[in-house]
Design a protein around this motif. Structure first.
Motif, PDB file in Angstrom:
ATOM      1  N   LYS A  13      -0.526 -15.327   4.629  1.00  0.00           N
ATOM      2  CA  LYS A  13       0.891 -15.663   4.557  1.00  0.00           C
ATOM      3  C   LYS A  13       1.481 -15.096   3.270  1.00  0.00           C
ATOM      4  O   LYS A  13       0.861 -15.230   2.210  1.00  0.00           O
ATOM      5  N   ARG A  14       2.650 -14.518   3.373  1.00  0.00           N
ATOM      6  CA  ARG A  14       3.371 -14.024   2.193  1.00  0.00           C
ATOM      7  C   ARG A  14       2.539 -13.028   1.378  1.00  0.00           C
ATOM      8  O   ARG A  14       2.485 -13.113   0.140  1.00  0.00           O
ATOM      9  N   VAL A  15       1.833 -12.159   2.079  1.00  0.00           N
ATOM     10  CA  VAL A  15       1.068 -11.108   1.404  1.00  0.00           C
ATOM     11  C   VAL A  15       1.879  -9.817   1.465  1.00  0.00           C
ATOM     12  O   VAL A  15       2.363  -9.441   2.532  1.00  0.00           O
ATOM     13  N   SER A  16       2.031  -9.166   0.363  1.00  0.00           N
ATOM     14  CA  SER A  16       2.804  -7.927   0.278  1.00  0.00           C
ATOM     15  C   SER A  16       2.232  -6.871   1.219  1.00  0.00           C
ATOM     16  O   SER A  16       1.008  -6.795   1.419  1.00  0.00           O
ATOM     17  N   ASN A  17       3.104  -6.010   1.788  1.00  0.00           N
ATOM     18  CA  ASN A  17       2.621  -4.978   2.722  1.00  0.00           C
ATOM     19  C   ASN A  17       1.726  -3.948   2.027  1.00  0.00           C
ATOM     20  O   ASN A  17       1.052  -3.172   2.695  1.00  0.00           O
ATOM     21  N   THR A  18       1.701  -3.950   0.702  1.00  0.00           N
ATOM     22  CA  THR A  18       0.773  -3.052   0.007  1.00  0.00           C
ATOM     23  C   THR A  18      -0.683  -3.513   0.209  1.00  0.00           C
ATOM     24  O   THR A  18      -1.605  -2.780  -0.133  1.00  0.00           O
ATOM     25  N   TYR A  19      -0.859  -4.730   0.752  1.00  0.00           N
ATOM     26  CA  TYR A  19      -2.209  -5.256   0.979  1.00  0.00           C
ATOM     27  C   TYR A  19      -2.545  -5.415   2.463  1.00  0.00           C
ATOM     28  O   TYR A  19      -3.565  -5.994   2.798  1.00  0.00           O
ATOM     29  N   TYR A  78       7.697   4.469  -3.956  1.00  0.00           N
ATOM     30  CA  TYR A  78       6.742   3.360  -4.024  1.00  0.00           C
ATOM     31  C   TYR A  78       7.293   2.167  -4.809  1.00  0.00           C
ATOM     32  O   TYR A  78       7.315   1.034  -4.322  1.00  0.00           O
ATOM     33  N   TYR A  79       7.749   2.420  -6.050  1.00  0.00           N
ATOM     34  CA  TYR A  79       8.099   1.302  -6.941  1.00  0.00           C
ATOM     35  C   TYR A  79       9.528   0.798  -6.748  1.00  0.00           C
ATOM     36  O   TYR A  79       9.781  -0.401  -6.887  1.00  0.00           O
ATOM     37  N   ILE A  80      10.472   1.703  -6.480  1.00  0.00           N
ATOM     38  CA  ILE A  80      11.885   1.303  -6.516  1.00  0.00           C
ATOM     39  C   ILE A  80      12.419   1.060  -5.105  1.00  0.00           C
ATOM     40  O   ILE A  80      12.863  -0.042  -4.786  1.00  0.00           O
ATOM     41  N   ARG A  83      10.664   1.127  -2.334  1.00  0.00           N
ATOM     42  CA  ARG A  83       9.632   0.416  -1.569  1.00  0.00           C
ATOM     43  C   ARG A  83       9.550   0.921  -0.130  1.00  0.00           C
ATOM     44  O   ARG A  83       9.316   0.155   0.802  1.00  0.00           O
ATOM     45  N   THR A  84       9.788   2.227   0.045  1.00  0.00           N
ATOM     46  CA  THR A  84       9.740   2.797   1.395  1.00  0.00           C
ATOM     47  C   THR A  84       8.323   3.233   1.766  1.00  0.00           C
ATOM     48  O   THR A  84       8.086   3.653   2.896  1.00  0.00           O
ATOM     49  N   THR A  85       7.400   3.164   0.844  1.00  0.00           N
ATOM     50  CA  THR A  85       6.005   3.466   1.164  1.00  0.00           C
ATOM     51  C   THR A  85       5.099   2.494   0.417  1.00  0.00           C
ATOM     52  O   THR A  85       5.492   1.938  -0.604  1.00  0.00           O
ATOM     53  N   THR A  86       3.900   2.304   0.960  1.00  0.00           N
ATOM     54  CA  THR A  86       2.906   1.480   0.263  1.00  0.00           C
ATOM     55  C   THR A  86       1.842   2.366  -0.380  1.00  0.00           C
ATOM     56  O   THR A  86       0.869   1.870  -0.923  1.00  0.00           O
TER      57      THR A  86
END
Lengths: 200, 384
Positions: free
Chosen positions: A180-186, A43-45, A47-50
């Protein structure tokens, strides 16, 4: 105080600087080689999952149909990650993956029932959802925006572990960025309104 | 920003220097309190400090009371409080062990005292000019953004320590600057860039002293105080990284946890441009994005003034403190700029040059405090 002084104070200053430099190098080396769990790293390093799974009990009575709307059942202990809400129209997925965890000690095959709606943000006509149980693929469904549909998916006995949990993972290849420019976690994909897990 | 005097006595604060900020402590407290009563008439007046504690302030309260999150985060969210640097919350937490006051009350009182000290320390950097000093004191203690410096945010400690770094650097006291920078680098992530300012100042001093760049490496390494200062200055940062290594196994957790806030790294110029052209809907004069982008532009323009004045240590510090956060978006840019002492000090010296502009600026600051405090209490996201 200059290097040429060679006084104890000068040498002491260099010695202290050397000690600090070594400390800082050691910290830097450690920071570049983190010692963390696979979930943390993904998740944090990397970034392969949200979806960073949180500890939940998964407490559930086999066969119970649960309401995931805000006025419905308390479902926090079934949702390790990838959900937001619940709201009046269901519990919304957030990110590109969501998880559900059910604590059931099932020996035979199970049937998963899901009632889902797609988000109404501008994007694909349907949201594909890839579902796996305990790491085994169990199906792919397509959810339509603003249309509640019930899906029934079989979970074969071979997909069950003996750890007492059924861990479901939902991947959203068509998840939509809400801006626009919203992280894939959202990013958004589906709304979950009802779910149950029953013996087949 | 001016250089401190080589004679310590000239920089010693006079009675007026000590008393003037107290007037703004009182006026600022009064304005913010009245704004609170106006915005929340049904709330008990004793809730004043709690009402002003918004957004990140609530994180700092929790940090002061319970320290850093473990992993997994006990509240079962992805956002660990490792993003927040420890020095100021720890200080409040430690003092809280000695003084039994509610954390927000204690932190607010400590912030006011720190803000007062930051203003006094800035006196020489304001050219010992009473008009510039008045404007700066009004801005920090009674201005539109004074709630940042008088509730529980790290900005107030960041301002004090930055001011100390540049006061020490003005006298080429590398060790004094390094000690302040060490604490600064444990206060906010960008504080570590004060180390670069020390290095730049050493280069400038060498050039001024020798009149050439020749032999610079040996010349700098031959100064034990400077060498020691270079390794002391980022010590707060490395100590925090060492703690995170020990605590959760990831020394860069303060950066990695930003993912939970959805920060996207992109070209700072792109963020700036997109903010500037994000026009408001519904009749507002400026959109929130425009306010944040204009804050960054103002910071960059004043950094340009510092460059024009060849104040390179401050220029390097300001550029890094603007560009690095800007690469993660415009969020909090107004707060970041308000907490950049070299920028606000320089702005005060510019506005204090002319009597009329000084008077207008002072009145604007005081009146602005009322309206912006109301916006803060109303949850305006441009102020986050």
């Amino acid at each position: 105080m200059r290097l040429s002084d060679r006084s104890p104070l000068t040498l002491g200053a260099y010695a202290l600087a050397a000690i600090l430099a070594l400390f800082e190098l050691a910290v830097l080396w450690q920071a570049l080689h983190p010692n963390v769990s696979a979930d943390y790293r993904a998740y944090y390093i990397d970034r392969t999952t949200t979806c960073l799974p949180q500890p939940v009990t998964g407490e559930y009575v086999l066969g119970t149909e649960l309401n995931f709307r805000s006025e419905g059942d308390e479902t926090r202990e079934l949702r390790p990650c990838g959900w937001t809400g619940p709201a009046g129209d269901g519990t919304h997925s957030v990110g590109e993956t969501s998880r559900l965890r059910f604590a059931v000690d099932a020996q035979g095959p199970l049937t998963l029932m899901l009632e889902l709606t797609g988000v109404t943000l501008p994007g694909p006509a349907q949201q594909r959802v890839l579902i796996s149980a305990n790491g085994h693929d169990i199906g792919e469904i397509a959810v339509t925006p603003d249309k509640a549909e019930r899906f029934v998916i079989s979970i074969p006995a071979s997909a069950l572990d003996d750890d007492g949990f059924v861990d479901l993972k939902f991947d959203y290849p068509d998840a939509i960025s809400p801006g626009k420019r919203v992280s894939n976690t959202y990013w958004r994909s589906i709304k979950l309104t009802t779910a149950s897990l029953s013996p087949a | 920003m001016h250089s401190p005097s080589t004679d310590f006595r000239q920089d010693r604060p006079t009675a007026i220097v000590l008393l003037l900020p107290l007037i703004f402590v009182l006026s600022g407290t009064l304005i913010r309190f009245l704004a609170f009563r106006y915005a929340e008439p049904d709330t008990e007046w004793t809730q004043y400090f709690d009402a002003l504690c918004r957004w990140d302030c609530t994180w700092y309260i929790r940090m002061a009371e319970t320290g850093y999150d473990t992993f997994p985060v006990p509240s079962r969210v992805s956002a660990g409080n490792w993003a927040f640097f420890p020095f100021y919350p720890i200080l409040v937490g430690l003092i809280g062990k000695l003084i039994p006051l509610p954390t927000i009350v204690l932190a607010s009182l400590l912030s006011i005292a720190t803000a007062y000290a930051a203003v006094i320390v800035a006196w020489p950097l304001l050219g010992r000019n009473i008009r510039a000093y008045t404007l700066y004191a009004a801005f920090v203690l009674s201005g539109p953004l004074s709630f940042y410096f008088t509730t529980f945010f790290t900005e107030v400690m960041f301002v004090l320590l930055t001011t100390l770094v540049f006061r020490f650097l003005g006298r080429s006291d590398y060790l004094g600057a390094a000690a302040s920078a060490a604490l600064l680098s444990g206060t906010r992530i960008v504080g570590v860039f004060a180390s670069l300012s020390i290095g730049v100042k050493a280069l400038m001093d060498y050039r001024q002293d020798k009149g050439t760049w020749r032999g610079i490496v040996g010349g700098l390494l031959g100064q034990p105080k400077l060498v020691l200062a270079i390794f002391i200055s980022p010590l707060g940062f490395f100590t925090y990284a060492a703690f995170l290594n020990y605590w959760i196994g990831d020394g860069l957790a303060f950066s990695h946890t930003q993912r939970a806030w959805g920060r996207q790294i992109a070209n700072p110029a792109t963020y700036l441009w997109e903010g500037l052209v994000n026009w408001p809907n519904g009749g507002a004069l400026l959109s929130n994005s425009q306010i944040l982008a204009l804050a960054a532009v103002t910071g960059l323009v004043i950094t340009g003034v510092l460059a024009w004045r060849k104040q390179w240590p401050a220029v390097v510090f300001c550029l890094f403190c603007i560009i690095i956060p800007l690469a993660a978006g415009l969020a909090s840019m107004l707060r970041f700029m308000a907490g950049m002492a070299p920028i606000t000090i320089t702005a005060a010296t510019i506005l204090g040059k002319n009597r009329v502009i000084f008077a207008i600026s002072l009145i604007g600051l005081i009146i602005g405090a009322w309206f912006v405090t109301l916006a803060w209490l109303g949850g305006n996201v441009a102020l986050v």
